[in-house]
Design an enzyme around this catalytic site. Structure first.
Site, short mmCIF file in Angstrom:
data_model
loop_
_atom_site.label_atom_id
_atom_site.label_comp_id
_atom_site.label_asym_id
_atom_site.label_seq_id
_atom_site.Cartn_x
_atom_site.Cartn_y
_atom_site.Cartn_z
N TRP A 1 51.43 42.64 48.02
CA TRP A 1 51.45 43.63 47.78
C TRP A 1 50.21 44.34 47.80
O TRP A 1 50.11 45.61 47.80
CB TRP A 1 51.13 43.19 46.15
CG TRP A 1 51.77 44.36 45.02
CD1 TRP A 1 51.15 44.61 44.34
CD2 TRP A 1 52.70 44.82 44.99
NE1 TRP A 1 51.47 45.70 43.73
CE2 TRP A 1 52.93 45.82 44.19
CE3 TRP A 1 54.44 45.51 45.84
CZ2 TRP A 1 53.37 46.97 44.00
CZ3 TRP A 1 55.14 46.29 45.32
CH2 TRP A 1 55.09 47.04 44.52
N HIS A 14 47.13 36.11 45.31
CA HIS A 14 46.21 37.20 44.04
C HIS A 14 45.46 36.49 43.41
O HIS A 14 46.17 36.00 42.33
CB HIS A 14 47.50 38.37 43.73
CG HIS A 14 46.34 39.16 44.01
ND1 HIS A 14 46.01 40.75 43.68
CD2 HIS A 14 46.35 39.83 42.50
CE1 HIS A 14 45.39 41.11 43.58
NE2 HIS A 14 45.88 41.36 41.93
N LYS A 52 39.86 47.98 42.86
CA LYS A 52 39.89 49.77 43.42
C LYS A 52 38.36 50.37 42.59
O LYS A 52 37.81 51.06 43.31
CB LYS A 52 41.00 50.00 43.46
CG LYS A 52 42.28 49.70 43.65
CD LYS A 52 43.44 49.95 42.64
CE LYS A 52 44.10 49.07 42.36
NZ LYS A 52 45.17 48.62 43.95
N SER A 93 41.44 43.00 42.39
CA SER A 93 42.55 44.24 41.95
C SER A 93 41.65 45.01 41.07
O SER A 93 41.33 45.93 42.22
CB SER A 93 43.14 43.05 40.86
OG SER A 93 44.71 43.07 41.68
#
Ligand code: GTR
Length: 426
Positions: free
Chosen positions: A356, A406, A269, A265
């Site tokens: 998302w 997720h 990044k 998540s």
């Protein structure tokens, strides 16, 4: 072309600027998203072609790094290195029923009256010399990752999460092992890997406040927040991973290990950016990394630049805010971030219900990064079509979209370990 209004945040489980950060739910996208206008990876800014690894490394790579630093994540301010010290503060060779070594380091940064302590938790399988090591941040403290009462509890600020027993922004003994389902440490050790983890808030607490964490160590006289194109929290966390790597490389048992960065998540990044910046990382795995991670900004599917900047104003540089709802003005896109990892193996993992994070956007980004891998005669992703669920692809670029939401699952780790074994010597 009229953009259809497609995004609809259904959940009531997140609060703007608040403490809950569940994934907002996204209603299906009716717009046929296009990636026609993606900036070209194999053309230099003045139009010359990038046709060899040599041109890529000498010209295109620095051009892209400059853009990502100035326009997206922000750069680490220049200046003298921050004095730091490293110390083993706890160790045992009886961890995991005598199967593993546990080493806990304190990495301290000092400047004037400031002191920042970062705890590194390392497990190594016995009888394996310099094993490959997974290195990844955790969200709530090292003690949440394993059921091991000897793991030290951080004093840093922590996001409130009542299901994990975090109240008042303080880590607590009660959270021990509560995130262990995301970290199959026993299995990882059995497979011959080491694993190192750090609480990301030890480097910079995840809140819109630049008076804490590592940022103030770099301020000039009178400065109290980063400048326009200076670092947000994502770059701070990325920088921290390199300092943790310095430490592990200075430790005899892991000095010659290979390092596999792993992040989920927002930390997915972080790892893509960290390994773009620091080529000493041998491999990188970004799980459900979404907007600002693997997903292409230009698709505007799921989380967008505007949404992420509004909810998390401290993650990126201030200069990134000018791209709110102006994706096509960006001189780059995230296939370029993935390509900055070439020719090292990179693995992008999505979850099909994680709309998302735009799973298909994560895939396409990896697909469009592939020409740089091909410059090195490595295989990236060759099929423009989104793969089936639970059908991993393991080229030098690896990808899977698994069923479910997720999260980080046993299935994900199984793929990561197969990929690491198959590609560490690429
Ligand atoms: C979400 C955020 C995502 C992702 C995620 C996480 O709320 O919108 O970009 O980073 O949090 O890190 O858990």
């Amino acid at each position: 072309m009229i953009r259809l209004i497609w995004l609809f945040i259904l959940t009531n489980s997140f609060l703007l600027g608040g403490v809950l950060y569940a994934q907002p739910t996204v209603r299906a996208n009716n717009e046929k998203t296009t990636v026609k206008s993606l900036p070209d990876l194999l053309t230099l800014k003045h139009g010359e072609p990038v046709n060899s690894p040599e041109v890529w490394e000498r010209l295109k790579r620095p051009e892209l790094l400059h853009l990502f630093k100035n326009e997206v994540y922000g750069m680490v301010p220049d200046g003298d290195p921050i004095p730091s010290s490293i110390e083993v503060i706890e160790e045992s060779d009886a961890a995991f029923n005598n199967k593993a070594h546990r080493i806990q380091f304190a990495l301290d940064f000092k400047k004037g009256h400031r002191n920042l302590r970062v705890h590194i938790l390392l497990y190594l399988p016995k009888d394996v010399l310099n094993p490959p090591v997974f290195l990844g941040y955790n969200f709530y403290g090292n003690h949440t990752v394993v059921h091991d009462n000897n793991v030290l509890v951080s004093d840093s600020w922590v996001r409130i999460n009542e299901t994990l027993d975090v109240y008042n922004h303080k880590a607590d003994q009660k959270s021990r092992g509560k995130r262990s389902y995301r970290w199959p440490v026993d299995k990882i050790l059995q497979e011959g890997f080491g694993i190192a983890t750090v609480y990301y808030g030890d480097i910079d607490p995840d809140r819109n406040d630049f008076t804490d964490g590592i940022h103030p160590f770099f301020y000039k006289e009178g400065q109290d927040e980063p400048g326009l194109n200076e670092w947000g929290s994502l770059t701070a966390w990325a920088w921290g991973l390199s300092r943790i790597l310095d430490c592990l490389k200075g430790y005899e048992a892991t000095a010659d290990s290979k390092y596999i960065l792993f992040g989920h998540s927002r930390l997915g990044k972080t790892v893509l950016w960290a390994s773009a910046l620091d080529q000493r990382f041998d491999m990188v795995i970004a799980n459900n990394s979404g907007c600002g991670g693997a997903a292409l900004f230009r698709r505007k599917n799921g989380e967008t630049i505007q949404l992420i900047n509004n909810r998390f104003p401290h993650w990126f540089s201030k200069s990134f805010k000018k791209y709110n709802d102006k994706e096509t003005m960006l001189p780059l896109d995230q296939h370029m971030l993935i390509a900055l990892n070439a020719p090292r193996p990179v693995y992008i993992a999505s979850a099909i219900k994680d709309k998302w994070a735009d799973p298909e956007g994560e895939y396409l980004s990896a697909y469009y990064a592939s020409p740089v891998y091909e410059l090195y005669n490595k295989r990236g992703l060759s099929d423009r079509n989104f793969p089936d669920v639970n059908k991993p692809i393991h080229q030098t670029i690896g990808y899977h979209v698994r069923s479910g939401k997720h999260d980080v699952t046993v299935y994900d780790w199984k793929q990561f370990m197969i990929f690491a074994k198959g590609h560490l010597n690429d």
